[in-house]
Motif scaffolding. Structure first.
Motif, PDB file in Angstrom:
ATOM      1  N   GLU A 231      -6.307   3.557   1.281  1.00 36.11           N
ATOM      2  CA  GLU A 231      -6.480   2.139   0.996  1.00 36.11           C
ATOM      3  C   GLU A 231      -6.827   1.375   2.261  1.00 36.11           C
ATOM      4  O   GLU A 231      -7.645   0.440   2.241  1.00 36.11           O
TER       5      GLU A 231
ATOM      6  N   ARG B  99       1.968   9.318  11.502  1.00 34.19           N
ATOM      7  CA  ARG B  99       3.047   9.681  10.608  1.00 34.19           C
ATOM      8  C   ARG B  99       2.673  10.885   9.758  1.00 34.19           C
ATOM      9  O   ARG B  99       3.473  11.783   9.524  1.00 34.19           O
TER      10      ARG B  99
ATOM     11  N   ARG C 252      -7.028   1.854  -8.919  1.00 41.42           N
ATOM     12  CA  ARG C 252      -7.076   3.178  -8.310  1.00 41.42           C
ATOM     13  C   ARG C 252      -5.725   3.861  -8.432  1.00 41.42           C
ATOM     14  O   ARG C 252      -5.637   5.067  -8.709  1.00 41.42           O
TER      15      ARG C 252
ATOM     16  N   GLN D 293       6.481  12.118   0.652  1.00 41.27           N
ATOM     17  CA  GLN D 293       6.126  11.143   1.689  1.00 41.27           C
ATOM     18  C   GLN D 293       4.717  11.374   2.197  1.00 41.27           C
ATOM     19  O   GLN D 293       3.944  10.425   2.415  1.00 41.27           O
TER      20      GLN D 293
ATOM     21  N   ALA E 187      -2.445  -0.181  12.441  1.00 41.27           N
ATOM     22  CA  ALA E 187      -1.830   0.364  11.241  1.00 41.27           C
ATOM     23  C   ALA E 187      -2.434   1.720  10.918  1.00 41.27           C
ATOM     24  O   ALA E 187      -1.733   2.678  10.574  1.00 41.27           O
TER      25      ALA E 187
ATOM     26  N   LEU F 149     -10.305   1.408   2.923  1.00 38.93           N
ATOM     27  CA  LEU F 149     -11.145   0.607   2.038  1.00 38.93           C
ATOM     28  C   LEU F 149     -11.078  -0.888   2.358  1.00 38.93           C
ATOM     29  O   LEU F 149     -11.893  -1.659   1.870  1.00 38.93           O
ATOM     30  N   LEU F 150     -10.081  -1.275   3.147  1.00 40.76           N
ATOM     31  CA  LEU F 150      -9.943  -2.704   3.424  1.00 40.76           C
ATOM     32  C   LEU F 150     -11.062  -3.192   4.321  1.00 40.76           C
ATOM     33  O   LEU F 150     -11.656  -2.425   5.082  1.00 40.76           O
TER      34      LEU F 150
ATOM     35  N   ASN G 182      -1.033   4.298  13.201  1.00 42.64           N
ATOM     36  CA  ASN G 182       0.359   4.618  12.879  1.00 42.64           C
ATOM     37  C   ASN G 182       0.459   5.536  11.674  1.00 42.64           C
ATOM     38  O   ASN G 182       1.183   6.533  11.677  1.00 42.64           O
ATOM     39  N   VAL G 183      -0.295   5.180  10.669  1.00 45.66           N
ATOM     40  CA  VAL G 183      -0.203   5.999   9.462  1.00 45.66           C
ATOM     41  C   VAL G 183      -0.676   7.420   9.750  1.00 45.66           C
ATOM     42  O   VAL G 183      -0.087   8.406   9.302  1.00 45.66           O
TER      43      VAL G 183
ATOM     44  N   LYS H 145      -9.625  -7.811  -5.262  1.00 42.81           N
ATOM     45  CA  LYS H 145      -9.381  -6.575  -4.495  1.00 42.81           C
ATOM     46  C   LYS H 145      -8.046  -5.963  -4.897  1.00 42.81           C
ATOM     47  O   LYS H 145      -7.897  -4.746  -4.989  1.00 42.81           O
TER      48      LYS H 145
ATOM     49  N   TYR I 190       3.708  -0.775   4.122  1.00 40.33           N
ATOM     50  CA  TYR I 190       2.503  -1.476   4.567  1.00 40.33           C
ATOM     51  C   TYR I 190       1.982  -2.386   3.471  1.00 40.33           C
ATOM     52  O   TYR I 190       1.855  -1.977   2.312  1.00 40.33           O
TER      53      TYR I 190
ATOM     54  N   THR J 244      -4.935  -9.556   0.315  1.00 39.74           N
ATOM     55  CA  THR J 244      -6.249  -9.451  -0.303  1.00 39.74           C
ATOM     56  C   THR J 244      -6.392 -10.504  -1.385  1.00 39.74           C
ATOM     57  O   THR J 244      -5.450 -11.231  -1.710  1.00 39.74           O
TER      58      THR J 244
ATOM     59  N   VAL K 173      -1.892   5.561   1.430  1.00 40.50           N
ATOM     60  CA  VAL K 173      -1.974   4.362   2.264  1.00 40.50           C
ATOM     61  C   VAL K 173      -3.189   4.436   3.170  1.00 40.50           C
ATOM     62  O   VAL K 173      -3.940   3.469   3.325  1.00 40.50           O
TER      63      VAL K 173
ATOM     64  N   LEU L 133       0.829  -1.204   0.000  1.00 40.95           N
ATOM     65  CA  LEU L 133       0.000   0.000   0.000  1.00 40.95           C
ATOM     66  C   LEU L 133       0.861   1.250   0.000  1.00 40.95           C
ATOM     67  O   LEU L 133       0.397   2.326  -0.353  1.00 40.95           O
ATOM     68  N   GLY L 134       2.074   1.129   0.424  1.00 40.83           N
ATOM     69  CA  GLY L 134       2.949   2.288   0.509  1.00 40.83           C
ATOM     70  C   GLY L 134       3.548   2.358   1.899  1.00 40.83           C
ATOM     71  O   GLY L 134       2.990   1.825   2.863  1.00 40.83           O
ATOM     72  N   GLU L 135       4.695   3.012   1.997  1.00 44.02           N
ATOM     73  CA  GLU L 135       5.311   3.212   3.309  1.00 44.02           C
ATOM     74  C   GLU L 135       5.509   1.910   4.066  1.00 44.02           C
ATOM     75  O   GLU L 135       5.372   1.854   5.293  1.00 44.02           O
TER      76      GLU L 135
ATOM     77  N   ILE M 219      -7.254  -2.194  -6.202  1.00 47.93           N
ATOM     78  CA  ILE M 219      -6.254  -1.274  -5.662  1.00 47.93           C
ATOM     79  C   ILE M 219      -5.358  -0.749  -6.769  1.00 47.93           C
ATOM     80  O   ILE M 219      -5.071   0.452  -6.874  1.00 47.93           O
TER      81      ILE M 219
ATOM     82  N   GLU N 226       2.277   9.936  -0.173  1.00 50.75           N
ATOM     83  CA  GLU N 226       2.205   8.481  -0.114  1.00 50.75           C
ATOM     84  C   GLU N 226       1.422   8.020   1.092  1.00 50.75           C
ATOM     85  O   GLU N 226       0.566   7.130   1.012  1.00 50.75           O
ATOM     86  N   ASN N 227       1.686   8.644   2.213  1.00 50.06           N
ATOM     87  CA  ASN N 227       0.989   8.226   3.428  1.00 50.06           C
ATOM     88  C   ASN N 227      -0.507   8.433   3.319  1.00 50.06           C
ATOM     89  O   ASN N 227      -1.299   7.625   3.808  1.00 50.06           O
TER      90      ASN N 227
ATOM     91  N   ALA O 154      -1.050  -5.312   2.412  1.00 51.81           N
ATOM     92  CA  ALA O 154      -2.389  -5.798   2.764  1.00 51.81           C
ATOM     93  C   ALA O 154      -2.611  -7.120   2.059  1.00 51.81           C
ATOM     94  O   ALA O 154      -2.298  -7.272   0.874  1.00 51.81           O
TER      95      ALA O 154
END
Lengths: 385, 120
Positions: B41, B74, A112, B31, B67, B44-45, B70-71, A105, A97, A101, B38, A93-95, A109, B34-35, A99
């Motif tokens: 997303e 950040r 998008r 950065q 998570a 959306l999970l 944390n994000v 899904k 992280y 799936t 994240v 997902l970035g940074e 992602i 990007e965060n 996921a």
């Protein structure tokens, strides 16, 4: 452009405004930026294509329960292996992280992400456009400055003061397109002014004389002619227009007049520019309808001299002559209907021929003298009323 | 005597700092972007989806809520940093401007002195 008396102007060398060297440097700088942005753009395009490939792969993997593949092992080795759990994906997902799936899904992602990339590309494109415009501007200025092109400014003369002068110019210009005519008019107006004025005087005299014989030229006036003539007389016509208007009720073809008036008004819009130039009211400049609609050729009608009125034969209606014979007048002689319902062709016919020129010319000097045997007869005389 | 380079050099003082500032700012901005992605997303999970964080060579399983938190933290941190950098940038620019003015004032004097010297 003669006639622009006492126009003050300034002449500035472009090179002084935009020093050559600096313009060139600036152009170069902009070029460099453009090159950078171009590279960025290509990078982004690469990303986008990678993304699409990935989406396809992700969608195809779950087709099999397991895939036989060559698994990379270290930097320079592979070994045969099996890809299992084909529907489970760990998506970054970035940074840092991830996921877990399913393939669907994951595909979403990725889609998008693709959209985000595309918006980036769009914004970059927009920036590029601006930069390109800037670059071209710099290029041309640098070039011009190098060539020693100078910038000339002239004061803008008051419109109204030259309007009256515009009429003389109109005659000349009329033949050209109207838009051109406008420009030309302005250009020529001074030049023509004296001439036109004298002509107008003549015309007026002749109109008075030619009362009753005012036989508008049958020939279909060209639009230009009509316009020119109309315009020429615009000033006077405006005044005269008043009179014909008053007479309308008297006219047999009263209704026609109205119709013509309306048509004129409609046409007027078409030739608004001319009208404006002339300071004419809507009445005066009806010049020939573009589509040759005019029943009113009379459009000159507004223009017409009041003196004419009585005589103006219907022919006047057809033609530019109109200016000589006021619209309203026309009905007088013979109620030639402006609208001949019997005829399929109800509009006026615009004959663009030499004769028109001549007739218009003749008209001006002879004002409305209707009988102008020398006048070329319109080919469409039948239709004339 | 060489025409005074002095003013220009002094003028250049501060430019490297400003450039560095810009660079750091750019990094932080990326950065931050990007965060934010994240975070989107993660939102959306599904609730029970597994989230892992890559710490060095280790993929560590994380709680979705954790998570998320944390994000978010950040993101806040990065925004604060950006603001700090902005303030620093302002400072630097002001300093640069003042130096510029000082130079402008001194320059004519220097030039006249030089001319005087040359005459001798």
């Amino acid at each position: 452009m003669e006639g622009k008396q006492g126009v003050k102007g300034t002449v500035t060398a472009l090179s002084s405004l935009y020093p050559t060297e600096e313009a060139q440097k600036a152009a170069k700088r902009v070029q460099d930026t453009i090159a950078e942005k171009q590279q960025e753009l290509e990078r982004l395009h690469g990303f986008i294509s990678d993304n699409t490939n990935l989406i396809n792969l992700v969608q195809r993997l779950p087709d099999n329960l397991h895939h036989d593949i060559m698994v990379p092992f270290g930097k320079a080795a592979f070994f045969p292996g099996r890809l299992v759990h084909t529907n489970e994906f760990l998506v970054l997902l970035g940074e840092g992280y991830y996921a877990e799936t399913t393939s669907k899904k994951a595909a979403e992602i990725l889609k998008r992400r693709g959209k985000a990339l595309e918006t980036q590309v769009d914004s970059l494109n927009a920036m590029m456009q601006d930069l390109k415009a800037e670059a071209s501007f710099f290029h041309t200025t640098a070039f011009e400055a190098a060539e020693g092109i100078v910038e000339i400014r002239e004061d803008y003369e008051d419109e109204t003061s030259v309007k009256s002068e515009s009429e003389p110019g109109l005659l000349k210009q009329v033949s050209s397109s109207f838009s051109e005519a406008d420009n030309k008019r302005v250009a020529v107006e001074d030049k023509e002014f004296a001439r036109i004025m004298s002509r107008m005087d003549e015309l007026e005299k002749e109109e008075l004389e030619a009362d009753g014989n005012d036989e508008s030229d049958e020939d279909e006036p060209s639009k230009a002619d009509m316009d020119s003539i109309a315009e020429k007389l615009s000033n006077q016509e405006i005044r005269n227009a008043e009179r014909p208007e008053s007479r309308k009720p008297l006219e047999q073809a009263k209704n026609k007049n109205v119709a013509t008036e309306e048509i004129r008004n409609a046409q007027h819009h078409a030739h608004q520019d001319i009208a404006d130039q002339l300071n004419c009211t809507g009445l005066t400049v009806q010049s020939i309808p573009k589509g040759g609609i005019s029943n009113d050729y009379t459009l000159a009608s507004d223009v017409k001299k009041p003196a004419e009125k009585t005589v103006m034969p219907p022919k006047a209606e057809n033609k530019v002559r109109a200016f000589t014979s006021p619209q309203s007048e026309v009905p007088l002689e013979t109620p030639k209907p402006n609208f001949d319902s019997k005829l399929a062709f109800t509009g006026s016919i615009v004959e663009h021929a030499d004769n028109i020129e001549t007739s218009s010319r003749k008209q001006t000097p002879s004002q409305s003298s209707g009988s102008q045997p020398s006048k070329p007869v319109s080919r469409f005389k039948m239709h004339r009323r | 005597m060489a025409p005074i380079q002095f003013p220009h050099m002094v003028f250049l003082y501060g430019i490297p700092d400003i450039a560095k500032n810009h660079q750091v700012r750019k990094k932080y901005t990326i950065q931050l972007g990007e965060n934010e992605l994240v975070l989107k997303e993660l939102d959306l999970l599904k609730e029970d989806a597994n989230v892992y964080k890559l710490i060095g060579p280790v993929l560590v399983k994380q709680d979705l809520a954790e998570a998320n938190a944390n994000v978010r933290k950040r993101i806040e941190y990065i925004s604060a940093e950006l603001k700090r950098l902005d303030a620093a940038l302002q400072d630097l620019e002001e300093k640069q401007n003042s130096k510029k003015e000082a130079i402008l004032k001194v320059q004519p004097r220097i030039q006249s002195l030089q001319a005087g010297k040359a005459k001798d």
